[in-house]
Enzyme design. Structure first.
Site, PDB file in Angstrom:
ATOM      1  N   HIS A  34       0.834  -1.212   0.000  1.00  0.00           N
ATOM      2  CA  HIS A  34       0.000   0.000   0.000  1.00  0.00           C
ATOM      3  C   HIS A  34       0.864   1.256   0.000  1.00  0.00           C
ATOM      4  O   HIS A  34       0.533   2.240  -0.667  1.00  0.00           O
ATOM      5  CB  HIS A  34      -0.940   0.001   1.203  1.00  0.00           C
ATOM      6  N   HIS A 193      -9.195  -2.334  -5.139  1.00  0.00           N
ATOM      7  CA  HIS A 193      -8.067  -2.593  -4.246  1.00  0.00           C
ATOM      8  C   HIS A 193      -7.055  -3.538  -4.891  1.00  0.00           C
ATOM      9  O   HIS A 193      -5.847  -3.390  -4.686  1.00  0.00           O
ATOM     10  CB  HIS A 193      -8.525  -3.177  -2.910  1.00  0.00           C
ATOM     11  N   HIS A 220      -0.313 -10.989  -4.903  1.00  0.00           N
ATOM     12  CA  HIS A 220       1.084 -10.634  -4.689  1.00  0.00           C
ATOM     13  C   HIS A 220       2.046 -11.682  -5.260  1.00  0.00           C
ATOM     14  O   HIS A 220       3.090 -11.330  -5.813  1.00  0.00           O
ATOM     15  CB  HIS A 220       1.354 -10.457  -3.194  1.00  0.00           C
TER      16      HIS A 220
END
Length: 254
Positions: A34, A193, A220
Site C-alpha cells: 500500500h 483494491h 502478490h
C-alpha cells in the site's frame, strides 16, 4: 539493521502481503504494497522509509493515509532523470486459472486491467481497467481498502495471525453481506483494491513500468513472479535513455 531495497528481488514472502527482507532468515518488513502504491501514485521515486516494527502500518487498509502524509510533506524535484522500464515483448505467469501478464504499451505509462471472481456473493465477478496517473490514483484508487472473508479471519486468528485485524482496517465479507457498518466506499471497491495492490507490487520493478498489465485472480505471488520473469531476460525490457520524453525528473518527499 542495514536498509532493505524496495525491489522485486528482495521480496521474501507473498502469502498474506508483500514482504521485503535480507534473505529467508534475515530481517523482514511486511505489508509494503500500500505504501509502494502511494509512492507510485504520487510520483515519488526517491525515498528512505524508516520503520519501527515488523511491518508498514496498515491504517485503514488502503493507501489514502499514505497519500495524505506525502501531500502534507510536499514533493521536491531532483536533477536525476526518472527511470522508465519499457516492456518490449509479452510475458505471462499462471497458476491454475489465475494469470498475470505484461505486454508492450500502446500509449505512454502503465495500463492496468484486472478481473476477480470470488464465490462470496458480496464480491462476485468484477473488472476494472484504467490508465494509471496520479490524479486517477488519488481520486479513484487510493481509498480502496483491502478485504477479507470472515472465515479467513477466524482461521488466521486461530493460528495466531492477523490479531490486529478488524473492521477498521479491512472490508470484511460474509457471503452476500459486507459487515462494515458504513458499507463500501465504491460499489467495486474489491477490484479497485486489487488494482492498487498491483500498482504497489509493480513499483518494485525499480522504476516506472511502461506497458500493459492484465491480471485475472492475480495477487502478490503472481505479481512478483511476473517481475522476476520480466527481468530474467534482457530481451523483455529496456530502460528509456536519460533525457528522452519518458525520462522525467526524479522526485522525492520533501
Amino acid at each position: 539493521m542495514p536498509p532493505v531495497t524496495a525491489r522485486y528481488d528482495t521480496v521474501v514472502d507473498t502469502q498474506l502481503s508483500t514482504v521485503l527482507g535480507h534473505g529467508s532468515q534475515g530481517a523482514r518488513i511486511a505489508t509494503v504494497e500500500h505504501l509502494m502504491a502511494a509512492l507510485a501514485g504520487c510520483g515519488i521515486d526517491n525515498v528512505l522509509v524508516e520503520v519501527d516494527g515488523p511491518e508498514i502500518p496498515v491504517f485503514d487498509g488502503s493507501a489514502a493515509e499514505f497519500v495524505f502524509l506525502l501531500e502534507c510533506a510536499g514533493i521536491r524535484q531532483q536533477e536525476a532523470r526518472r527511470q522508465h522500464i519499457h516492456v518490449t515483448r509479452p510475458i505471462r505467469v499462471e497458476e491454475g486459472d489465475a494469470f498475470a501478464e505484461l505486454s508492450p504499451a500502446t500509449q505512454p505509462g502503465l495500463a492496468i486491467d484486472i478481473s476477480i471472481d470470488f464465490p462470496a456473493a458480496a464480491i462476485g465477478q468484477q473488472r476494472y481497467a484504467t490508465q494509471v496517473d496520479s490524479h486517477l490514483f488519488r481520486q479513484h484508487l487510493s481509498r480502496a481498502r483491502t478485504f477479507v472473508l470472515q472465515p479467513e479471519i477466524e482461521h488466521l486468528h486461530a493460528i495466531g495471525l492477523a490479531r490486529g485485524g478488524s473492521l477498521d482496517n479491512a472490508v470484511v465479507v460474509n457471503g452476500d453481506s459486507v459487515l462494515n457498518p458504513a458499507g463500501l466506499r465504491h460499489p467495486d471497491e474489491f477490484v479497485r483494491h486489487k488494482v492498487l495492490d498491483a500498482i504497489g507490487d509493480l513499483y518494485l520493478a525499480g522504476g516506472l513500468i511502461e506497458g500493459r498489465f492484465r491480471g485475472h485472480k492475480s495477487g502478490h505471488t503472481l505479481n512478483n513472479s511476473l517481475l522476476r520473469k520480466l527481468f530474467a531476460d534482457k530481451a523483455n525490457w529496456h530502460v528509456a535513455p536519460a533525457g528522452t520524453p519518458a525520462g522525467q525528473p526524479c522526485t522525492q518527499a520533501a
